[in-house]
Design an enzyme around this catalytic site. Structure first.
Site, mmCIF file in Angstrom:
data_model
loop_
_atom_site.group_PDB
_atom_site.id
_atom_site.type_symbol
_atom_site.label_atom_id
_atom_site.label_comp_id
_atom_site.label_asym_id
_atom_site.label_seq_id
_atom_site.Cartn_x
_atom_site.Cartn_y
_atom_site.Cartn_z
ATOM 1 N N ARG A 165 6.759 74.415 63.988
ATOM 2 C CA ARG A 165 7.140 73.305 64.876
ATOM 3 C C ARG A 165 7.524 72.040 64.100
ATOM 4 O O ARG A 165 7.234 70.915 64.514
ATOM 5 C CB ARG A 165 6.024 72.962 65.863
ATOM 6 N N SER A 239 4.116 71.576 75.626
ATOM 7 C CA SER A 239 2.825 71.413 74.947
ATOM 8 C C SER A 239 2.706 69.972 74.466
ATOM 9 O O SER A 239 3.572 69.498 73.726
ATOM 10 C CB SER A 239 2.738 72.340 73.734
ATOM 11 N N GLU A 335 2.659 66.623 69.985
ATOM 12 C CA GLU A 335 3.882 67.329 69.591
ATOM 13 C C GLU A 335 5.158 66.558 69.967
ATOM 14 O O GLU A 335 6.040 66.405 69.132
ATOM 15 C CB GLU A 335 3.921 68.736 70.219
#
Ligand code: FAD
Ligand code: NAP
Length: 340
Positions: A165, A239, A335
């Site tokens: 990520r 998320s 995130e």
């Protein structure tokens, strides 16, 4: 010649649905327009935010300077040796539509990434991933405008520094490269990755242990829809926290104390903890406070219950992080990007 829109309402342009106004906004379709917008922003010393689908952003109510929406379009086959195909897509193409288009062309590799919101151009930024597949598995290169060199460059996959990520674009050189086109290595052979439990179970229940590409994409869409909120009906940014990675010794100590801990070994010897499980165990699943809440089917997703505001969202995120830290000794990192 570009036209700036002043005080542009971007409430509908961020998937959380936060009320946001940009001081100056322009959408660019051509590379020349992007360069013109950047030159004007630089001359006026405006900070610049590049906007795709707004699905990985948490925006403050007033955005200073310039917001540039990327609308580069087009999907082309660049090379085809019968087995391996290089496909190029404009940064402004919708990601899910692109995945569906590849399905129609009989090109494989990205099926597990169906239904991820946002644009093709943002996909390499956080090396999007789901169900055991990530962009890093298929990326050939990106064509980007380099704001330092003031020129168009091609960055090969290895130069993009894709990791879990993360990428060159997200953490190493944020803001330097504006991705204009993305090239993917795809295959005419279908070699599905089906090891994620939820996907596997769903396919088994359907009697599709060896799914066709169409069945796999349909399964991914069904599993996602059953567990994740659709931003069109319930604002969210996916998320909200990354899954923390911890050393094996930390994992072992936690596993002893919490035998049900959900964690997965990483190639480097560390363990990835399921942040959703940590948040759930800390008692947050289904929590509601004013306009914001914690999704009742996946505690990793914070949602807009109606009229959510930036300050209350960040306060909830802070409270969740603090309670997870207190209970498990683990720090959560957000995130989505907070801007400015
Ligand atoms: P934006 O939110 O507009 O931008 C994100 C960041 O990328 C910003 O910093 C922006 O400045 C930058 N950026 C955007 N376009 C460019 C460009 N052309 N060049 C350079 N920088 C750019 N993510 C996953 O990894 N896996 C998932 O399974 C997943 N599921 C999700 C499910 C839901 C319901 C939601 C709401 C989000 C989910 N996400 C997931 C997060 C998000 O969809 C992805 O990160 C997506 O790639 C963001 O694309 P975007 O176009 O909306 O980017
Ligand atoms: P899930 O399947 O319930 O899994 C929970 C967590 O456990 C995920 O974070 C996943 O890690 C991990 N996991 C599950 N099975 C695994 C395996 N076999 N090997 C390694 N790790 C495993 O997750 P979900 O919430 O329903 O989401 C499904 C997929 O979509 C996940 O891959 C998730 O990352 C992705 N997703 C991402 C976002 C986002 O905004 N980033 C939003 C929604 C969904 P990983 O996250 O590393 O896969």
């Amino acid at each position: 010649m570009i036209t700036w829109h002043e005080n542009q309402d971007l409430t509908a342009a961020n998937s959380f649905g936060l009320p946001v106004f940009a001081e100056h906004f322009v959408q660019v379709n051509q590379l020349t327009e992007l360069v013109e917008a950047l030159e004007q922003a630089e001359a006026k010393q405006w900070p610049v935010l590049i906007l795709g689908g707004g699905s990985n952003l948490v925006l403050q109510p007033a955005l200073p300077g310039a917001v540039i929406g990327i609308a580069a379009a087009g999907i082309h086959l660049l090379a085809d040796d019968g087995d391996n195909v290089i496909v190029e897509a404009g940064a402004g193409e919708n990601w899910h539509q692109f995945v569906r288009h590849l399905l129609q062309l009989g090109l494989h590799g990205l099926e597990n990434l169906a239904l991820i919101p946002g644009t093709v151009g943002a996909a390499p930024v956080q090396n999007i991933g789901a169900y055991g597949v990530e962009i890093a598995d298929c990326l050939h290169s990106v064509i980007a405008y380099d704001r330092h060199a003031k020129s168009v460059v091609q960055l090969m996959a290895a130069e993009c520094q894709l990791s879990y990520r993360d990428s060159l674009f997200k953490s190493q050189q944020p803001g330097r490269y504006i991705i204009w086109r993305v090239r993917f290595n795809l295959s005419t052979t279908f070699a599905p990755k089906l090891h994620y439990g939820a996907l596997n179970q769903y396919l088994s229940q359907q009697g599709q242990d060896q799914p066709t590409p169409e069945q796999l994409v349909a399964a991914v869409c069904s599993v996602r829809a059953s567990k994740l909120p659709d931003p069109a009906t319930l604002g969210n940014a996916g998320s909200f926290f990354e899954n923390p990675r911890v050393d094996a010794s930390v994992y072992q100590a936690l596993k002893q104390q919490f035998p049900d801990l959900v964690a997965y070994p990483e190639k480097n010897g560390q363990y990835k903890l399921a942040a959703g499980w940590l948040i759930d165990q800390a008692g947050w699943k289904g929590h509601r406070n004013g306009g914001v809440g914690v999704y009742d089917k996946q505690a990793l997703v914070l949602v807009n219950l109606g009229g959510a505001e930036f300050v209350e969202l960040m306060a909830l995120a802070g409270d969740i992080s603090a309670s997870v830290k207190q209970r498990f000794g683990v720090s959560l990192q957000m995130e989505p990007r907070v801007y400015p």
